[in-house]
Motif scaffolding. Structure first.
Motif, PDB file in Angstrom:
ATOM      1  N   ILE A   2       5.905 -10.159  11.881  1.00 29.25           N
ATOM      2  CA  ILE A   2       6.467  -8.968  11.454  1.00 29.25           C
ATOM      3  C   ILE A   2       5.115  -8.204  11.371  1.00 29.25           C
ATOM      4  CG2 ILE A   2       7.272  -7.673   9.529  1.00 29.25           C
ATOM      5  CD1 ILE A   2       8.441 -10.359   8.520  1.00 29.25           C
ATOM      6  N   SER A   3       5.153  -7.288  12.243  1.00 29.59           N
ATOM      7  CA  SER A   3       4.101  -5.635  12.650  1.00 29.59           C
ATOM      8  C   SER A   3       5.108  -4.248  12.884  1.00 29.59           C
ATOM      9  CB  SER A   3       3.486  -6.188  13.792  1.00 29.59           C
ATOM     10  OG  SER A   3       2.788  -5.553  14.289  1.00 29.59           O
ATOM     11  N   THR A  57       1.688 -11.280   8.559  1.00 28.82           N
ATOM     12  CA  THR A  57       2.666  -9.927   8.853  1.00 28.82           C
ATOM     13  C   THR A  57       1.374  -8.687   9.169  1.00 28.82           C
ATOM     14  OG1 THR A  57       4.456 -10.326   6.556  1.00 28.82           O
ATOM     15  CG2 THR A  57       3.718  -7.967   7.534  1.00 28.82           C
ATOM     16  N   VAL A  58       1.772  -7.949  10.096  1.00 29.03           N
ATOM     17  CA  VAL A  58       0.662  -7.231   9.921  1.00 29.03           C
ATOM     18  C   VAL A  58       1.021  -5.441   9.719  1.00 29.03           C
ATOM     19  CG1 VAL A  58      -0.715  -5.909  11.993  1.00 29.03           C
ATOM     20  CG2 VAL A  58      -0.006  -7.661  12.331  1.00 29.03           C
ATOM     21  N   THR A  59      -0.062  -4.789   8.835  1.00 26.58           N
ATOM     22  CA  THR A  59       0.128  -3.532   7.903  1.00 26.58           C
ATOM     23  C   THR A  59      -0.628  -2.748   8.611  1.00 26.58           C
ATOM     24  OG1 THR A  59      -0.776  -4.062   5.918  1.00 26.58           O
ATOM     25  CG2 THR A  59       1.889  -4.349   6.451  1.00 26.58           C
ATOM     26  N   THR A  60      -0.673  -0.918   8.184  1.00 25.08           N
ATOM     27  CA  THR A  60      -1.992  -0.075   8.405  1.00 25.08           C
ATOM     28  C   THR A  60      -1.854   1.161   8.187  1.00 25.08           C
ATOM     29  OG1 THR A  60      -0.906   0.616  10.847  1.00 25.08           O
ATOM     30  CG2 THR A  60      -2.996  -0.952  10.400  1.00 25.08           C
ATOM     31  N   ALA A  80      -4.592  -4.896   7.711  1.00 26.58           N
ATOM     32  CA  ALA A  80      -4.122  -6.085   6.551  1.00 26.58           C
ATOM     33  C   ALA A  80      -3.209  -7.063   7.686  1.00 26.58           C
ATOM     34  CB  ALA A  80      -4.215  -5.841   5.432  1.00 26.58           C
ATOM     35  N   ILE A  81      -4.033  -8.381   7.647  1.00 27.90           N
ATOM     36  CA  ILE A  81      -3.168  -9.340   8.053  1.00 27.90           C
ATOM     37  C   ILE A  81      -3.378 -10.457   7.124  1.00 27.90           C
ATOM     38  CG2 ILE A  81      -2.960 -11.013  10.186  1.00 27.90           C
ATOM     39  CD1 ILE A  81      -5.052  -8.970  11.736  1.00 27.90           C
ATOM     40  N   SER A  82      -1.914 -10.244   6.457  1.00 24.65           N
ATOM     41  CA  SER A  82      -1.561 -11.387   5.444  1.00 24.65           C
ATOM     42  C   SER A  82      -0.566 -12.652   6.738  1.00 24.65           C
ATOM     43  CB  SER A  82      -0.988 -11.119   4.949  1.00 24.65           C
ATOM     44  OG  SER A  82       0.480 -10.660   5.566  1.00 24.65           O
ATOM     45  N   ILE A  83      -1.263 -13.753   5.777  1.00 22.55           N
ATOM     46  CA  ILE A  83      -0.485 -14.797   6.927  1.00 22.55           C
ATOM     47  C   ILE A  83       0.283 -16.067   4.869  1.00 22.55           C
ATOM     48  CG2 ILE A  83      -0.748 -17.334   7.363  1.00 22.55           C
ATOM     49  CD1 ILE A  83      -3.213 -14.534   8.569  1.00 22.55           C
ATOM     50  N   PRO A 115       0.561  -1.628  -0.198  1.00 19.29           N
ATOM     51  CA  PRO A 115      -0.200  -0.401   0.088  1.00 19.29           C
ATOM     52  C   PRO A 115       0.842   1.024   0.059  1.00 19.29           C
ATOM     53  CG  PRO A 115      -0.762  -1.880   1.955  1.00 19.29           C
ATOM     54  CD  PRO A 115       0.304  -2.237   1.446  1.00 19.29           C
ATOM     55  N   LYS A 116       2.141   1.119   0.362  1.00 18.91           N
ATOM     56  CA  LYS A 116       2.704   2.321   0.092  1.00 18.91           C
ATOM     57  C   LYS A 116       3.403   2.562  -0.262  1.00 18.91           C
ATOM     58  CE  LYS A 116       6.372   4.319   3.442  1.00 18.91           C
ATOM     59  NZ  LYS A 116       7.713   4.312   4.505  1.00 18.91           N
TER      60      LYS A 116
END
Length: 448
Positions: A320-321, A358-361, A367-370, A84-85
């Motif tokens: 990863i967060s 991985t946690v991204t905001t 979003a939480i991806s596995i 997203p970034k």
């Protein structure tokens, strides 16, 4: 031209009202709004109420923002969000020609647009938008999405190419010529096709009565049907168990063969009852009980719960967060959904491997991806993995193909969505997307 403005702006309003949280619809509404601005020239004084001095700025907004909005719409519509970034920076970079045109208009004596300079960048923008739509159509695996993309492509590609040739190239060759009489034909074509397809098939999520995603309706139907079936099966199993026990009491104790067969019936009944109860848990209509949840703490609990399963299969779990967001969610169902995803990843890595959460905001949401490095999902199966009772694992014990359907259900009821990326022999990544409205606050790495 007033009808032209009204039609485009009404279409933009419908897209926003139907799915206000959809980034695709927001960008579609943006380029429809900017395209409609050009029609405001019909309201200039003396026949209208807009001062003539505003005409250059109407033309600037129309000719500059429309190609930008079209290209961003096609980018968002045809590509899955990965970084997203980076996408945000890319969108900002694509605004550079718009600012260049603004400087040119400001420095021009009559504030007129230099159509040669305009064509240098708008031509590639329009062509790139068409290429993205055609490429996205050719790569889409999901039949429903492919149909929607096919409709969108047939609406937009002829219109975009026609607008580019008639307005940009036309004004470059003969500045000031009346292009509207020709462009209006393409506008009528696109609006007519869009209107017909909206009522018959649905475009960008808009359809008569604003129907929901077909998969949502499938989930609802399957949940209702499964509940009825489970109720009937449980009643019949109860009768079988009762009759089995009665027959056992009636038989003499030395009739070993008959007692052995009754034992087989009893075990089969227990097995069938366990299957029914598992199916009911995964497909029942549930009500979310949302509360503020700190995601890193929820993930720590999940890791502890799954540790034995992961250790037994030689799998490492890494989290990863960058932030530690608080989300308004139902922790029980979201955690159960993630547990299903971890179980799928474990089954995809029989020889061990790595699972990365991985946690991204960002300002759009969280979003939480596995992600795993397992065997992956064949391309021809990826469009069906969220469908109830579809499985890539064959007929394993207690595998009903309901795990991903449950995940889809949880995210749909949470106001979010699910994304899937998978390559054979590379691995699978499933991402849970939560809208911005679910973020209560963000915390940094150092906050305890």
């Amino acid at each position: 031209m007033m009808y032209y403005v009204a039609a485009l702006w009404c279409a933009a309003a419908v897209l926003l009202v139907s799915q206000p949280r959809s980034e695709v619809n927001r960008w579609a509404a943006f380029f429809l709004w900017s395209a409609g601005i050009g029609g405001l020239t019909d309201w200039l004084v003396p026949d209208g109420f807009i001062a003539v001095r505003y005409e250059p700025w109407i033309q600037f907004l129309n000719h500059s923002l429309t190609p930008y909005g079209v290209l961003i719409f096609c980018l968002v519509y045809t590509r899955k969000p990965r970084n997203p970034k980076r996408m945000r920076h890319f969108k900002t970079g694509l605004l550079l020609p718009v600012f260049v045109m603004l400087v040119q208009v400001l420095l021009s004596a009559d504030h007129g647009i230099h159509y040669g300079l305009l064509f240098i960048w708008t031509g590639p923008y329009y062509v790139a938008a068409c290429a993205l739509l055609i490429r996205g159509l050719s790569e889409e695996m999901n039949p429903q999405k492919r149909k929607n993309m096919w409709i969108t492509t047939w609406i937009m590609v002829p219109t975009l190419l026609g607008v580019m040739l008639l307005i940009n190239v036309g004004n470059l060759i003969a500045p000031g010529y009346d292009s509207f009489r020709y462009v209006s034909l393409f506008i009528v074509y696109s609006m007519s096709v869009a209107l017909i397809c909206t009522f018959v098939y649905g475009v960008l999520g808009v359809r008569l009565r604003f129907e929901r995603d077909p998969l949502d309706r499938t989930m609802q139907a399957v949940s209702s049907g499964t509940s009825m079936l489970n109720h009937t099966i449980k009643n019949e199993i109860g009768k079988i168990a009762l009759s089995t026990e009665n027959v056992r009491r009636m038989l003499p104790p030395d009739n070993d063969n008959a007692l052995e067969q009754l034992e087989v019936i009893a075990h089969s009944s227990e097995h069938l009852l366990a299957m029914v109860e598992r199916m009911q848990r995964q497909m029942k209509v549930f009500k979310l009980e949302e509360a503020p949840v700190r995601i890193d703490e929820m993930l720590a609990e999940l890791m502890l719960r799954e540790q034995e399963l992961l250790s037994r299969h030689g799998i490492e779990l890494k989290v990863i967060s960058r932030e530690r967001p608080w989300l308004l969610i139902d922790a029980v169902h979201v955690q159960e959904a993630m547990s299903n995803l971890i179980s799928n990843s474990v089954e995809a890595m029989p020889g061990g491997g790595l699972i990365t959460i991985t946690v991204t905001t960002n300002r759009k949401g969280a979003a939480i991806s596995i992600k795993d490095n397992g065997m992956g999902i064949p391309r021809e199966q990826q469009a069906h993995v969220f469908e109830p009772f579809f499985s890539t694992k064959g007929h394993q014990r207690f595998n009903f193909g309901l795990g991903l359907s449950y995940v889809y259900n949880v995210m749909s009821r949470s106001g979010g969505s699910v994304g899937l990326e998978s390559s054979e022999s590379v691995g699978t990544e499933i991402t849970l997307y939560f809208p911005r409205s679910k973020i209560i606050r963000l915390t940094g790495r150092d906050e305890l």
